[in-house]
Scaffold this active site. Structure first.
Site, PDB file in Angstrom:
ATOM      1  N   PHE A   1       6.138  -4.314   9.465  1.00 53.44           N
ATOM      2  CA  PHE A   1       5.351  -5.232   8.622  1.00 53.44           C
ATOM      3  C   PHE A   1       5.545  -4.882   7.195  1.00 53.44           C
ATOM      4  CE2 PHE A   1       3.030  -4.113  12.614  1.00 53.44           C
ATOM      5  CZ  PHE A   1       3.600  -4.991  13.418  1.00 53.44           C
ATOM      6  N   CYS A   2       6.569  -4.371   6.760  1.00 53.71           N
ATOM      7  CA  CYS A   2       6.769  -4.264   5.266  1.00 53.71           C
ATOM      8  C   CYS A   2       5.572  -3.316   4.746  1.00 53.71           C
ATOM      9  CB  CYS A   2       7.073  -5.684   4.477  1.00 53.71           C
ATOM     10  SG  CYS A   2       8.256  -6.697   4.872  1.00 53.71           S
TER      11      CYS A   2
END
Length: 448
Positions: free
Chosen positions: A368-369
């Site tokens: 999810f960065c």
């Protein structure tokens, strides 16, 4: 105000593509369920209709004399006012149109006149840009509780005396909402301003810059039901007016002179200083129309609808053997409709592929960065993320819960193989539209 079960099965606002059938591997189709809204939300139906009405009248913005140019210029400036009003901008705040939250935060990083303090659990877009600011960045490691995290932040702010504290409004991993008034008060005691990554907060609830004291807010249209390529940075103009322009080019200058062999620019102030080139008219008017639609919702009904769906999702996942719902802070109860979880014995990418190929459900998988956050929560193991919005219904949530239960009990039914670039469906026979091309995933490290 809790929402009734009947109310939860009706979307708050209609979105483009809701209920469309999606194909399954092996043939057949089901009603598609999109629970990846934290990445990109579909356009509200009203937004798509508004964009269609505006398109025939598009023209050059700010520098043309034709009728279309006048209309386009008016549309952009009206959208700017609507965007500012929706987030409670102060009269002297700048509303700078950008491509995304990421660009907005990078723009602000170039304007900070000192160092920045930031938490380790941030999205990469609110973690990495600050190292480029004038005084660099200090990353504070979060604690298991938010109270402990506040104490760590206070120590860092007191020692560093930074110009800025940068925080998320709502975590893109867990949906937890950080108490902004407490953070603003903490920053003020250290003489710092506060910037908020609003990418996950703005699509779920109103924020008032004037009331909270937040100095800067960045957000994206594509997460707020206006996926037409625009975002915004809203906040105090003085740092922005003193900074070098984010982009050098036409529209950002008052005048350009040649002095010897050099081109010298006299730069504009305000939003224009950082908006060189032709602005994204469609993106701007799309965000404004989305905000008009969200502003018309009863805030209590909006909150109750999302809270009811989130509670159903969290409680349902917790009841599935082998599922672990992720939380950043044990003492934070407020959250928006973003929920991440792991499934014992099953790789997150494989699980996401099976949910899509076998059940017609779209979720997110990976890191999810926000890799430091995942490192703390799972030891770096990729996770699954389901995210809700104004078009989500109880049927959507229950479809995911049923599918996760099947995966937990029986595993994937289809054929999948793992190659150098990750998992893929073997013999993927799902028909695609004529315009579609084979997808190439560009993961954010361990996942996007």
């Amino acid at each position: 105000m809790p929402a009734s079960v009947a109310a939860l099965d009706v979307p708050l606002l209609p979105v483009v593509g809701a209920g469309m059938p999606v194909p399954l591997v092996g043939g057949g189709s089901v009603r598609g369920v999109d629970l990846d809204l934290a990445a990109t939300a579909p356009a509200l139906s009203a937004v798509a209709a508004h964009v269609a009405a505006v398109l025939p009248h598009l023209g050059s913005v700010h520098r043309g004399a034709g009728w279309r140019s006048e209309l386009a210029t008016g549309a952009v400036e009206s959208a700017r006012r609507t965007i500012g009003a929706f987030v409670g901008a102060r009269p002297d705040d700048a509303v700078v149109l950008t491509r995304s939250t990421t660009e907005a935060l990078n723009l602000l990083a170039g304007a900070v006149p000192g160092s920045t303090v930031v938490l380790d659990v941030e999205h990469h877009a609110n973690l990495l840009p600050w190292a480029r600011s004038a005084g660099g960045a200090v990353v504070v490691r979060s604690a298991e509780t938010f109270a402990g995290t506040l104490a760590a932040l206070e120590l860092a702010l007191t020692a560093e005396r930074p110009a800025l504290l940068a925080v998320t409004g709502a975590s893109n991993v867990t949906g937890e909402v950080l108490p902004l008034p407490e953070l603003v008060a903490l920053a003020r005691r250290a003489g710092a301003r506060v910037a908020v990554d609003g990418a996950q907060l703005v699509p779920h609830r109103r924020i008032d810059l004037g009331a909270t004291g937040v100095d800067y807010l960045a957000f994206s249209g594509h997460k707020a039901y206006a996926p037409y390529g625009a975002g915004a940075l809203v906040g105090r103009a003085d740092w922005l007016d003193a900074a070098a322009p984010h982009l050098a080019g036409g529209g950002a200058v008052q005048r350009v002179r040649l002095v010897g062999a050099q081109a010298i620019a006299d730069w504009r102030d305000g939003a224009a200083r950082h908006e060189a080139g032709t602005p994204d008219t469609v993106g701007a008017v799309a965000i404004a129309r989305a905000f008009d639609e969200l502003a018309a919702l009863d805030p209590d009904v909006w909150s109750a609808h999302e809270a009811g769906l989130r509670d159903r999702l969290v409680d349902g996942l917790a009841a599935v053997p082998g599922v672990r719902v992720l939380r950043l802070f044990a003492d934070l109860d407020d959250a928006v409709g973003v929920v991440s979880f792991t499934l014992d014995g099953l790789d997150a990418r494989l699980a996401a592929l099976a949910l899509a190929a076998e059940h017609g459900i779209g979720v997110r998988d990976g890191g999810f960065c926000a890799h430091p956050a995942l490192e703390r929560l799972t030891g770096g193991r990729p996770a699954l993320r389901a995210s809700l919005g104004v078009g989500t219904t109880l049927a959507d949530v229950d479809a995911l819960l049923a599918a996760v239960s099947v995966l937990a009990a029986d595993g994937p039914r289809g054929r999948y193989e793992r190659g150098a670039d990750g998992w893929r469906v073997v013999g993927d026979d799902r028909p695609r539209p004529e315009w579609a091309v084979p997808a190439v995933s560009r993961a954010c490290g361990a996942g996007s």
